[in-house]
Design a protein around this motif. Structure first.
Motif, PDB file in Angstrom:
ATOM      1  N   ARG A  86      39.075  34.057  31.260  1.00  0.00           N
ATOM      2  CA  ARG A  86      38.581  34.974  30.200  1.00  0.00           C
ATOM      3  C   ARG A  86      37.107  34.734  29.881  1.00  0.00           C
ATOM      4  N   ASP A  87      36.437  33.877  30.630  1.00  0.00           N
ATOM      5  CA  ASP A  87      35.016  33.612  30.429  1.00  0.00           C
ATOM      6  C   ASP A  87      34.271  34.179  31.632  1.00  0.00           C
ATOM      7  N   THR A  88      33.687  35.365  31.469  1.00  0.00           N
ATOM      8  CA  THR A  88      33.057  36.015  32.614  1.00  0.00           C
ATOM      9  C   THR A  88      31.845  35.249  33.123  1.00  0.00           C
ATOM     10  N   THR A  89      31.240  34.420  32.276  1.00  0.00           N
ATOM     11  CA  THR A  89      30.098  33.630  32.759  1.00  0.00           C
ATOM     12  C   THR A  89      30.536  32.605  33.806  1.00  0.00           C
ATOM     13  N   ASN A  90      31.819  32.328  33.874  1.00  0.00           N
ATOM     14  CA  ASN A  90      32.316  31.417  34.897  1.00  0.00           C
ATOM     15  C   ASN A  90      32.079  31.981  36.296  1.00  0.00           C
ATOM     16  N   ILE A  91      32.052  33.306  36.403  1.00  0.00           N
ATOM     17  CA  ILE A  91      31.768  33.941  37.690  1.00  0.00           C
ATOM     18  C   ILE A  91      30.376  33.553  38.171  1.00  0.00           C
ATOM     19  N   ILE A  92      29.406  33.571  37.261  1.00  0.00           N
ATOM     20  CA  ILE A  92      28.043  33.173  37.603  1.00  0.00           C
ATOM     21  C   ILE A  92      27.997  31.709  38.024  1.00  0.00           C
ATOM     22  N   ARG A  93      28.693  30.866  37.275  1.00  0.00           N
ATOM     23  CA  ARG A  93      28.687  29.436  37.588  1.00  0.00           C
ATOM     24  C   ARG A  93      29.268  29.171  38.982  1.00  0.00           C
ATOM     25  N   ILE A  94      30.368  29.855  39.288  1.00  0.00           N
ATOM     26  CA  ILE A  94      31.009  29.675  40.595  1.00  0.00           C
ATOM     27  C   ILE A  94      30.069  30.122  41.711  1.00  0.00           C
ATOM     28  N   LYS A  95      29.447  31.286  41.528  1.00  0.00           N
ATOM     29  CA  LYS A  95      28.529  31.802  42.551  1.00  0.00           C
ATOM     30  C   LYS A  95      27.311  30.887  42.714  1.00  0.00           C
ATOM     31  N   ASN A  96      26.786  30.404  41.595  1.00  0.00           N
ATOM     32  CA  ASN A  96      25.626  29.518  41.666  1.00  0.00           C
ATOM     33  C   ASN A  96      25.945  28.223  42.405  1.00  0.00           C
ATOM     34  N   ARG A  97      27.143  27.728  42.218  1.00  0.00           N
ATOM     35  CA  ARG A  97      27.494  26.423  42.789  1.00  0.00           C
ATOM     36  C   ARG A  97      28.019  26.515  44.217  1.00  0.00           C
ATOM     37  N   PHE A  98      28.833  27.544  44.483  1.00  0.00           N
ATOM     38  CA  PHE A  98      29.528  27.583  45.770  1.00  0.00           C
ATOM     39  C   PHE A  98      29.119  28.749  46.666  1.00  0.00           C
ATOM     40  N   GLY A  99      28.314  29.664  46.160  1.00  0.00           N
ATOM     41  CA  GLY A  99      27.935  30.812  46.972  1.00  0.00           C
ATOM     42  C   GLY A  99      29.151  31.596  47.425  1.00  0.00           C
ATOM     43  N   ASP A 100      29.216  31.901  48.711  1.00  0.00           N
ATOM     44  CA  ASP A 100      30.355  32.649  49.246  1.00  0.00           C
ATOM     45  C   ASP A 100      31.486  31.746  49.726  1.00  0.00           C
ATOM     46  N   ARG A 101      31.323  30.424  49.575  1.00  0.00           N
ATOM     47  CA  ARG A 101      32.390  29.510  50.021  1.00  0.00           C
ATOM     48  C   ARG A 101      33.667  29.716  49.226  1.00  0.00           C
ATOM     49  N   LEU A 102      33.561  30.060  47.945  1.00  0.00           N
ATOM     50  CA  LEU A 102      34.736  30.314  47.117  1.00  0.00           C
ATOM     51  C   LEU A 102      34.677  31.757  46.632  1.00  0.00           C
ATOM     52  N   LYS A 103      35.509  32.601  47.210  1.00  0.00           N
ATOM     53  CA  LYS A 103      35.553  33.999  46.825  1.00  0.00           C
ATOM     54  C   LYS A 103      36.232  34.139  45.453  1.00  0.00           C
ATOM     55  N   ILE A 104      35.817  35.152  44.716  1.00  0.00           N
ATOM     56  CA  ILE A 104      36.299  35.330  43.347  1.00  0.00           C
ATOM     57  C   ILE A 104      37.036  36.649  43.212  1.00  0.00           C
ATOM     58  N   MET A 105      38.300  36.575  42.829  1.00  0.00           N
ATOM     59  CA  MET A 105      39.097  37.750  42.485  1.00  0.00           C
ATOM     60  C   MET A 105      39.376  37.679  40.986  1.00  0.00           C
ATOM     61  N   THR A 106      38.799  38.612  40.222  1.00  0.00           N
ATOM     62  CA  THR A 106      39.052  38.603  38.792  1.00  0.00           C
ATOM     63  C   THR A 106      40.518  38.931  38.522  1.00  0.00           C
ATOM     64  N   GLY A 107      41.092  38.275  37.500  1.00  0.00           N
ATOM     65  CA  GLY A 107      42.517  38.448  37.249  1.00  0.00           C
ATOM     66  C   GLY A 107      42.864  38.986  35.877  1.00  0.00           C
ATOM     67  N   VAL A 108      41.874  39.474  35.138  1.00  0.00           N
ATOM     68  CA  VAL A 108      42.114  39.978  33.782  1.00  0.00           C
ATOM     69  C   VAL A 108      41.703  41.449  33.745  1.00  0.00           C
ATOM     70  N   ASP A 109      42.664  42.339  33.569  1.00  0.00           N
ATOM     71  CA  ASP A 109      42.394  43.771  33.646  1.00  0.00           C
ATOM     72  C   ASP A 109      41.290  44.224  32.698  1.00  0.00           C
ATOM     73  N   THR A 110      41.285  43.689  31.480  1.00  0.00           N
ATOM     74  CA  THR A 110      40.322  44.167  30.478  1.00  0.00           C
ATOM     75  C   THR A 110      38.921  43.607  30.669  1.00  0.00           C
ATOM     76  N   LEU A 111      38.734  42.754  31.666  1.00  0.00           N
ATOM     77  CA  LEU A 111      37.406  42.229  31.996  1.00  0.00           C
ATOM     78  C   LEU A 111      37.017  42.578  33.431  1.00  0.00           C
ATOM     79  N   ALA A 112      37.703  43.522  34.017  1.00  0.00           N
ATOM     80  CA  ALA A 112      37.570  43.749  35.452  1.00  0.00           C
ATOM     81  C   ALA A 112      36.213  44.296  35.862  1.00  0.00           C
ATOM     82  N   LEU A 113      35.781  45.393  35.262  1.00  0.00           N
ATOM     83  CA  LEU A 113      34.516  45.981  35.688  1.00  0.00           C
ATOM     84  C   LEU A 113      33.357  45.037  35.425  1.00  0.00           C
ATOM     85  N   GLU A 114      33.354  44.395  34.253  1.00  0.00           N
ATOM     86  CA  GLU A 114      32.308  43.419  33.955  1.00  0.00           C
ATOM     87  C   GLU A 114      32.267  42.325  35.020  1.00  0.00           C
ATOM     88  N   SER A 115      33.433  41.855  35.400  1.00  0.00           N
ATOM     89  CA  SER A 115      33.517  40.771  36.375  1.00  0.00           C
ATOM     90  C   SER A 115      32.996  41.203  37.741  1.00  0.00           C
TER      91      SER A 115
END
Length: 308
Positions: free
Chosen positions: A168-197
């Motif tokens: 539920r913390d969309t800034t976590n997406i930025i942190r993951i991308k900054n740290r792992f790049g494309d090594r860890l793909k991100i699938m958002t799992g919260v419908d009400t935060l989907a487009l933002e994510s």
């Protein structure tokens, strides 16, 4: 099958008959509707799939049936939510035998494992299967958070490839991308935060209301990917009252009512769940009815000029 961690992957509901048996006829109707809409994968046996009520034979039957319906068009994932490492390894190996393309894995159930135990759990399972793994990180509902430091250790296992990001913390997406790049793909799992994510860099969306509204869900993904943000936002705004049905303890009953309304599901749930009743049912039906009255006309989202 090499997994493309992107796009819309429905966390499909499990269909039951009135006699509380698996309803494969309606299940196939729904899966075909998802494929026709252009989804990018199918996720079986998650929370929305009433995983905790399914026996082992039913999970295996769902996997085999879905693989047969899909016929290689998209990957098929089965959820692993077990109480022991031994049980999780067995579940992963059975999924592989049954033709699954990959796994969605939760941390250990019931026991609140510490960070070290959680990391070891995922790594041990990963080392005992060749299937790609998407770690389901949902500390809100399951009380264990997989932190970035924990992922750092886990990514030593090459088949841990993605995270279903549900903190539920969309800034976590930025942190993951900054740290792992494309090594860890991100699938958002919260419908009400989907487009933002998605706009923040998530690669895809493991969705819930897609079960009843597959075309609208895929359209949002494809439009934002093509840079047509306002059109995606217009659909998302229309969708939001429905998407909020997913962030409820009774998400299963809510979404199954929506599936009835769109003709691709039934209301049957497995006890201890019961169908909605009274004012609760009335509210959900009103939400669905209002959405159907104002349902948007979708562009030809399958044939867009993608700008990114």
């Amino acid at each position: 099958m090499s997994i493309q961690w992107k796009g819309i992957m429905p966390a499909v509901t499990t269909k039951f008959t009135e006699k509380d048996e698996l309803d494969f006829k309606m299940f196939e109707t729904n899966i075909k509707a998802q494929l026709d809409a252009g989804v990018h994968g199918i996720v079986l046996g998650g929370t929305l799939g009433e995983a905790s009520t399914l026996i082992d034979e039913e999970k295996r039957a769902l996997t085999k049936t879905t693989v047969d319906i899909v016929k290689g068009q998209v990957p098929v994932f089965i959820n692993v939510a077990e109480q022991s490492t031994k049980g999780a390894i067995l579940a992963a190996q059975k999924a592989e035998e049954d033709g699954a393309s990959g796994l969605m894995m939760l941390p250990p159930m019931r026991y609140k494992a510490c960070d070290t135990e959680t990391v070891q759990y995922f790594k041990t399972v990963a080392n005992n299967t060749s299937l790609p793994i998407m770690v389901y990180n949902n500390p809100v509902d399951y009380k264990i958070e997989v932190t970035l430091d924990m992922f750092e250790e886990m990514l030593a296992c090459k088949n841990i490839e993605a995270v279903k990001e549900s903190t539920r913390d969309t800034t976590n997406i930025i942190r993951i991308k900054n740290r792992f790049g494309d090594r860890l793909k991100i699938m958002t799992g919260v419908d009400t935060l989907a487009l933002e994510s998605l706009l923040l860099g998530a690669d895809g969306w493991v969705a819930g209301l897609v079960c009843a509204f597959p075309a609208e869900t895929v359209a949002i993904y494809e439009l934002q990917k093509a840079g047509r943000i306002q059109e995606a936002l217009d659909i998302y705004r229309w969708f939001m009252p429905l998407l909020e049905l997913d962030i409820s303890p009774k998400l299963v009953q809510n979404i199954k009512l929506a599936e009835v309304a769109t003709g691709i599901g039934t209301e049957n749930v497995r006890a201890p769940r019961l169908p909605l009743a009274g004012e609760e049912r009335k509210h959900v039906l009103q939400t669905i009815e209002q959405a159907l009255k104002t349902r948007p006309t979708l562009p030809d989202y399958k044939n867009l000029n993608v700008s990114v």
